[in-house]
Structures are given as C-alpha cells and as structure tokens.
Design an enzyme around this catalytic site. Structure first.
Site, PDB file in Angstrom:
ATOM      1  N   GLY A   3     -37.900  52.911 -62.189  1.00 26.09           N
ATOM      2  CA  GLY A   3     -37.522  52.540 -63.548  1.00 26.09           C
ATOM      3  C   GLY A   3     -36.924  53.733 -64.262  1.00 26.09           C
ATOM      4  O   GLY A   3     -37.152  54.877 -63.854  1.00 26.09           O
ATOM      5  N   CYS A  21     -40.737  55.587 -56.496  1.00 24.66           N
ATOM      6  CA  CYS A  21     -40.219  56.450 -57.558  1.00 24.66           C
ATOM      7  C   CYS A  21     -41.112  56.364 -58.803  1.00 24.66           C
ATOM      8  O   CYS A  21     -42.238  56.849 -58.781  1.00 24.66           O
ATOM      9  CB  CYS A  21     -38.767  56.080 -57.848  1.00 24.66           C
ATOM     10  SG  CYS A  21     -37.915  57.295 -58.841  1.00 24.66           S
ATOM     11  N   TYR A  22     -40.661  55.678 -59.847  1.00 26.86           N
ATOM     12  CA  TYR A  22     -41.498  55.538 -61.041  1.00 26.86           C
ATOM     13  C   TYR A  22     -42.865  54.941 -60.673  1.00 26.86           C
ATOM     14  O   TYR A  22     -43.912  55.368 -61.180  1.00 26.86           O
ATOM     15  CB  TYR A  22     -40.777  54.632 -62.039  1.00 26.86           C
ATOM     16  CG  TYR A  22     -41.511  54.422 -63.338  1.00 26.86           C
ATOM     17  CD1 TYR A  22     -41.522  55.418 -64.313  1.00 26.86           C
ATOM     18  CD2 TYR A  22     -42.204  53.239 -63.586  1.00 26.86           C
ATOM     19  CE1 TYR A  22     -42.197  55.239 -65.504  1.00 26.86           C
ATOM     20  CE2 TYR A  22     -42.883  53.053 -64.777  1.00 26.86           C
ATOM     21  CZ  TYR A  22     -42.877  54.050 -65.731  1.00 26.86           C
ATOM     22  OH  TYR A  22     -43.547  53.875 -66.903  1.00 26.86           O
ATOM     23  N   HIS A  67     -35.844  56.229 -52.681  1.00 27.64           N
ATOM     24  CA  HIS A  67     -35.578  54.783 -52.693  1.00 27.64           C
ATOM     25  C   HIS A  67     -35.256  54.274 -51.281  1.00 27.64           C
ATOM     26  O   HIS A  67     -34.100  54.315 -50.864  1.00 27.64           O
ATOM     27  CB  HIS A  67     -34.412  54.479 -53.633  1.00 27.64           C
ATOM     28  CG  HIS A  67     -34.773  54.672 -55.069  1.00 27.64           C
ATOM     29  ND1 HIS A  67     -35.355  53.689 -55.839  1.00 27.64           N
ATOM     30  CD2 HIS A  67     -34.682  55.759 -55.861  1.00 27.64           C
ATOM     31  CE1 HIS A  67     -35.590  54.146 -57.044  1.00 27.64           C
ATOM     32  NE2 HIS A  67     -35.191  55.401 -57.103  1.00 27.64           N
ATOM     33  N   GLU A  80     -35.035  51.339 -50.349  1.00 30.40           N
ATOM     34  CA  GLU A  80     -34.282  50.085 -50.425  1.00 30.40           C
ATOM     35  C   GLU A  80     -32.775  50.298 -50.491  1.00 30.40           C
ATOM     36  O   GLU A  80     -31.986  49.369 -50.312  1.00 30.40           O
ATOM     37  CB  GLU A  80     -34.752  49.273 -51.647  1.00 30.40           C
ATOM     38  CG  GLU A  80     -34.410  49.835 -53.026  1.00 30.40           C
ATOM     39  CD  GLU A  80     -35.398  50.899 -53.534  1.00 30.40           C
ATOM     40  OE1 GLU A  80     -36.121  51.509 -52.710  1.00 30.40           O
ATOM     41  OE2 GLU A  80     -35.431  51.139 -54.762  1.00 30.40           O
ATOM     42  N   SER A 124     -16.744  22.753 -56.102  1.00 29.27           N
ATOM     43  CA  SER A 124     -15.507  23.521 -55.908  1.00 29.27           C
ATOM     44  C   SER A 124     -15.175  23.667 -54.424  1.00 29.27           C
ATOM     45  O   SER A 124     -14.068  24.051 -54.079  1.00 29.27           O
ATOM     46  CB  SER A 124     -15.676  24.916 -56.513  1.00 29.27           C
ATOM     47  OG  SER A 124     -16.593  25.667 -55.735  1.00 29.27           O
ATOM     48  N   GLY A 125     -16.167  23.400 -53.576  1.00 30.17           N
ATOM     49  CA  GLY A 125     -15.938  23.609 -52.143  1.00 30.17           C
ATOM     50  C   GLY A 125     -16.258  25.037 -51.729  1.00 30.17           C
ATOM     51  O   GLY A 125     -16.175  25.391 -50.559  1.00 30.17           O
ATOM     52  N   GLY A 126     -16.617  25.874 -52.709  1.00 29.73           N
ATOM     53  CA  GLY A 126     -17.034  27.249 -52.402  1.00 29.73           C
ATOM     54  C   GLY A 126     -18.415  27.229 -51.761  1.00 29.73           C
ATOM     55  O   GLY A 126     -19.076  26.184 -51.709  1.00 29.73           O
ATOM     56  N   VAL A 127     -18.850  28.391 -51.286  1.00 26.63           N
ATOM     57  CA  VAL A 127     -20.096  28.469 -50.515  1.00 26.63           C
ATOM     58  C   VAL A 127     -21.295  27.879 -51.280  1.00 26.63           C
ATOM     59  O   VAL A 127     -22.041  27.052 -50.752  1.00 26.63           O
ATOM     60  CB  VAL A 127     -20.405  29.953 -50.164  1.00 26.63           C
ATOM     61  CG1 VAL A 127     -21.669  30.045 -49.330  1.00 26.63           C
ATOM     62  CG2 VAL A 127     -19.229  30.591 -49.460  1.00 26.63           C
ATOM     63  N   ASP A 128     -21.458  28.294 -52.540  1.00 26.76           N
ATOM     64  CA  ASP A 128     -22.663  27.886 -53.272  1.00 26.76           C
ATOM     65  C   ASP A 128     -22.690  26.385 -53.559  1.00 26.76           C
ATOM     66  O   ASP A 128     -23.708  25.729 -53.341  1.00 26.76           O
ATOM     67  CB  ASP A 128     -22.783  28.676 -54.593  1.00 26.76           C
ATOM     68  CG  ASP A 128     -22.696  30.171 -54.364  1.00 26.76           C
ATOM     69  OD1 ASP A 128     -22.989  30.594 -53.230  1.00 26.76           O
ATOM     70  OD2 ASP A 128     -22.320  30.899 -55.292  1.00 26.76           O
ATOM     71  N   SER A 129     -21.567  25.841 -54.047  1.00 30.35           N
ATOM     72  CA  SER A 129     -21.611  24.407 -54.366  1.00 30.35           C
ATOM     73  C   SER A 129     -21.698  23.579 -53.084  1.00 30.35           C
ATOM     74  O   SER A 129     -22.357  22.535 -53.058  1.00 30.35           O
ATOM     75  CB  SER A 129     -20.431  23.974 -55.237  1.00 30.35           C
ATOM     76  OG  SER A 129     -19.217  24.058 -54.558  1.00 30.35           O
ATOM     77  N   LYS A 164     -26.990  35.493 -51.920  1.00 30.74           N
ATOM     78  CA  LYS A 164     -25.815  34.907 -51.254  1.00 30.74           C
ATOM     79  C   LYS A 164     -25.959  34.858 -49.721  1.00 30.74           C
ATOM     80  O   LYS A 164     -25.658  33.845 -49.101  1.00 30.74           O
ATOM     81  CB  LYS A 164     -24.583  35.744 -51.628  1.00 30.74           C
ATOM     82  CG  LYS A 164     -23.280  35.141 -51.225  1.00 30.74           C
ATOM     83  CD  LYS A 164     -22.781  34.258 -52.315  1.00 30.74           C
ATOM     84  CE  LYS A 164     -21.371  33.785 -52.101  1.00 30.74           C
ATOM     85  NZ  LYS A 164     -20.930  33.010 -53.276  1.00 30.74           N
TER      86      LYS A 164
END
Ligand code: XMP
Length: 517
Positions: free
Chosen positions: A56, A82-83, A168, A170, A221-226, A373
């Site tokens: 943080g 860290c923090y 870190h 990560e 929309s035909g995109g990945v998410d929809s 994603k």
C-alpha cells in the site's frame, strides 16, 4: 458468491490485482477484499484458508487500525507483502524505520539462515517499491532473505504459518515470484488447488441460474466478453437469451464476417439490428471526439430502447435483465481500499449501453464479474468456442467512429474499413495476429502531397497502430517486422483510393492512449 480460500486484503497497492491473478494462475481461488470487509467477516466468524496483506502507498506510522482481529488467529496462514509485512513487523514488536530515500525497482536478494524454497535459487532479482523498512526483527521471526545492501527482504515466523516479503513477488520483474507465492500457498498454508476453468465456468453459470425464468437481453458485439457471457448464459437459460448485434455502420469488414460465422456456428439467437443511418446522420458535421462518443453512446441506448419496446408490443416479450460482460478489473477498480461505508461494490458506467439499465429498469446480469480476461478466454475454450474467437483483439464500442479523426463521412469510413482489412489480412497471413494485443488503422485529419503514377496526389494519411498490453491500462507499441510494415504500407497506398501515405505510431501508453480519440 461463495468466498474464496484466499482473501487478499487490499491496502491500495497498484499491484494488488496481480496477487489475485498469480494465485489463481497457480490454481488457488482468491479474491480482493477491503480491511473493513475483512474485519466484518472475521467478526462474524468467517475466515479464509489463507490471508494476504497487500502492499500500500501509506506508511504504517499513519495506520491507527488494530489488526489483532487478524493476528490473533494463531492457526491462520498469513502472507504480508511490503506494507503488509511492515504491519506484521510492527504488530509483533519489531522496529519499522521510516525510509528517507526508499528502494524502487530491481534489487538482488539472497537467502540467509540456510532457508530454502522449492525451485527458488539462493539468489534472485526482485522488484522493490518501498521507503519504510523493518530495521529490527519482531520476536519469534527469522530473517530468511536479505537484500545485498543488508535490508530485510523476507521474514518467517518460527512456529506460526506467517511469512513476510518486503518485495513484490506478484510483479513480472520478480524472478521466481510465482514460485515464492506458491511456497506460501502450498508449503506454508497447505492449500489445495481449487481453481480451474471448470470451477470458474460452474460458478459463472451459477450466477445465471437465478434468472432462468426471465427474459435476458444481450448487447452482443461478438467480442470475447459478450460472446463468452452469452454462450455460458445460453447453456443455462437457452431461448430466454436474446442477443442483438448493432450494425451502426462503423464496423470493419472482419466484424461482419465474424458475426455471420457466429450466427452459423453457434446456437445463439443473434439478431442483427441495422441502423447505420441513425448513427451517421447524427454524426454529420461533428469532429469533436467527446461529442462523437456521446452521440454514439446515446444512439446505442435509443436503438435498444426501440428494440425493447418492439419486443414488448409485437411479441409480448418483456426483458428483465441486461447481460453484460463486466470483468473483475472493472469491479475492483470501483472498490476503495479504505471504504468506510461498507457498501457493496458499484460498477463503473463506462459500458456502451451503460445508460440502458436505468432507463429501461433492467437488472444487470454479469456472470464474468469475478474473472480476469485470461480466465474468460479459458472458460470460452472450455465452452467449445473456437480459439481465434476467444483471442480476438479488443474493438471499441464506438468502432470506426473514433478512428476516423475529424468528420465521419461514408468516404472516410471506407478508407479505415479497407485499410483495416488489409492490416487484418496481412497479420493473419504472416501469422502475426497474436504477436500484438491490438492492431488498428486510423485516418488522420490531414492531407499530404504525394505522387501516384505520374500525377501529383493530395490525399489523406493512414496511421497504423499496434500495441502490446495485458489489460489496456498501459501499453507499449509493438515492434513489428519491417518487411511486414512495408507490405501493409504498400498495399494500403496501392489499394485504398484517396490514401497516399502510411505512418506507424510509436507511442506507448502513457502518454498516448491506444485509440486516437
Ligand atoms: P484507450 O484508447 O483508452 O483504450 O487507451 C484502451 C482500450 O479500450 C478500448 N476502448 C474502448 N472500448 N468502448 C469500448 O468498449 C469505448 O468507448 C472504448 N474506448 C477505448 C480500446 O480499443 C483499447 O483496447
């Protein structure tokens, strides 16, 4: 949602999301929660199998909270990053010293006191980002790693499952970062893997199960998410899902091809709503980017409002839910690490049909809201969707409208459509599509002099933009092979009427955004 086995308490580090991503990549379910939420949960008797205290921006000297609700749990595996490690140091009676200059960037650290972690060498290069540090170890802790300038890099409790890291793990720049996290999750906390595409898919479907009897509208929309959101919802609610694909005339040739393929090759009920004139007439004479975005966004909402009325009037179908492909980063971004009101998260209204739920009194259905994603892509493949469908580049809702700089006319849209098609064909042909995260062409609002044949030409300029990114928040321009750029340039100037010049955008984000408007 059932609570995950790892809770990551967010103290506001820019890297907190990455801890979640990395733990999930290692196969352990995790979620981010606020300090307030953690306190409430602990007080109501709930506990995770392991707890991570994130980094943080603040200093432990300013933090007046009492963390005994965490540290009093003697069996609870705790990782402080860290923090989080400094909080631990302070709580257990060590000395945290206020930094004067800090340590940012790469640092070499090595193990001490014969400490060993599986797969992790005795010396590694890690990512530091701190100014305060532990100058005296707390009681019952052993120093297990230190930096080359003798600062405390990692500490471990002698009897309890507590581990602290000043760096870190990560962050991508930390060598063996994932192995170090895995050491905590597996060796110290003894966790068992519980996170894979099947579990994610089951959980996402569970979110849809509650609305089985309702009619659900999807702005598709035909995109990945929809696509993934629609496909998994369809497996649960079948014909109660209605997908609408809006053809606003600001699409690329590849989008028309893709939507036709999806209509042919999936069971989704996709209606194409052709409303090109509605959009183009409203955009006439407008060249201000923000005005364009507003016009396109509002027109989207009007189109859906009309559709919803039409379905109610003509078919007696009343929609209750709007299906959206909201992802976890959108949800996390709207959580304040120090939220005081304890409200559940609010979703940013940056979606293209953001105004629709309020106006149409629709409830939101967001089965992907706990996923990143990459995870959406993984469950897309699990659903049997084709690899190239779930690895499509992002394409913005306002489409070519924000890639035609200046006035949006049929003639200028054509130039972006044709140049985009050439770029797409060449990327596919040379197997470079997946070597860049996004690829686009932009029509600049300038004319330049050139020669075509033996004649002078005074025509427009196409800019190629290709970037690499993990989430679109930051990006670097993609170093594409020169022969490829040369071929694309030559095809565009030869095949797209009215374009004499092609340039390549070598700006990263920040400062340049990915789209030009
Ligand atoms: P920028 O231009 O902000 O873009 O760097 C980051 C990513 O977001 C996409 N983008 C949008 N997507 N509606 C969308 O659905 C929008 O209004 C929009 N604006 C930008 C952009 O293509 C890139 O992937």
């Amino acid at each position: 949602m059932s609570l995950r086995q790892i809770w990551i308490v967010d103290f506001g580090s820019q890297y907190t999301q990455l801890i979640t991503r990395k733990s999930r990549e290692l196969g352990f379910s995790s979620e981010i929660i606020t300090v307030k939420k953690a306190r409430e949960l602990f007080e109501s008797g709930k506990k995770p199998k392991a707890l991570v205290l994130s980094g943080g921006p603040q200093s432990v000297f300013e933090d007046k909270n009492d963390y005994s609700f965490v540290f009093d749990n003697t069996d609870l595996p705790i990782l402080g990053v860290c923090y989080g490690m400094q909080l631990m140091g302070k709580y257990f009676g060590g000395v945290v010293e206020k930094g004067t200059i800090g340590e940012y960037g790469h640092a070499k650290i090595h193990t001490t006191n014969k400490f060993q972690m599986n797969n992790v060498p005795d010396e590694v290069n890690v990512w530091m980002s701190h100014s305060d540090h532990i100058s005296e170890l707390p009681k019952d802790f052993t120093l297990v790693m230190e930096s080359h300038n003798s600062l405390v890099a990692a500490i471990k409790h002698n009897t309890r499952p507590i581990f602290g890291l000043q760096f870190h793990p990560e962050v991508e720049h930390s060598e063996h970062g994932k192995d170090i996290l895995n050491y905590f999750f597996e060796d110290i906390a003894g966790l068992e893997q519980d996170w894979s595409a099947s579990e994610m898919l089951d959980e996402a479907k569970e979110l849809v199960r509650g609305v089985e009897k309702s009619k659900v509208l999807c702005a598709f929309s035909g995109g990945v998410d929809s696509l993934v959101a629609a496909q998994l919802s369809h497996e649960v609610i079948g014909d109660n899902l209605y997908c609408f694909f809006v053809d606003h005339g600001l699409l690329r040739p590849q989008d028309y091809g893709h939507i036709e393929t999806l209509r042919r090759e999936t069971d989704l009920n996709i209606e194409i709503v052709t409303v090109k004139d509605d959009f183009l007439s409203k955009l006439e004479g407008v060249d201000d980017p923000e005005k364009k975005r507003k016009i396109i966004g509002n027109t989207f909402i009007e189109v859906f409002e009309k559709k919803v009325h039409e379905y109610e009037e003509n078919h007696g179908i009343k929609f209750d839910y709007l299906l959206q492909g909201t992802l976890y980063p959108d949800v996390i971004e709207s959580i304040s690490p120090h939220e005081e009101d304890g409200q559940s998260v609010t979703i940013k209204s940056h979606h293209n049909v953001g105004g629709l739920p309020e106006r149409m009194k629709l409830k939101l259905l967001e089965p992907l809201r706990y996923l990143f994603k990459d995870e959406v892509r993984a469950i897309g493949e699990k659903l049997g969707l084709k690899h190239h469908w779930v690895h499509r580049h992002p394409f913005p809702g306002p489409g070519i409208g924000i890639r035609v700089l200046g006035e949006v006319t049929d003639e200028r849209i054509r130039k972006v459509q044709e140049s985009d098609q050439i770029l797409f064909e060449e990327l596919t042909e040379s197997n470079l599509y997946s070597s860049t995260w996004q690829a686009l062409t932009v029509l600049l609002p300038v004319k330049t002099v050139g020669v075509k044949g033996d004649a002078r030409a005074y025509e427009e300029v196409i800019c190629l933009r290709m970037v690499n990114s993990s989430d679109g928040m930051t990006a670097t321009w993609t170093d594409m092979p020169h022969e490829f750029l040369s071929k694309v340039s030559s095809r565009i100037t030869n095949e797209v009427a009215g374009v004499t010049r092609v340039v390549y955008d070598i700006t990263s984000k920040p400062p340049g955004t990915i789209e030009w408007e």
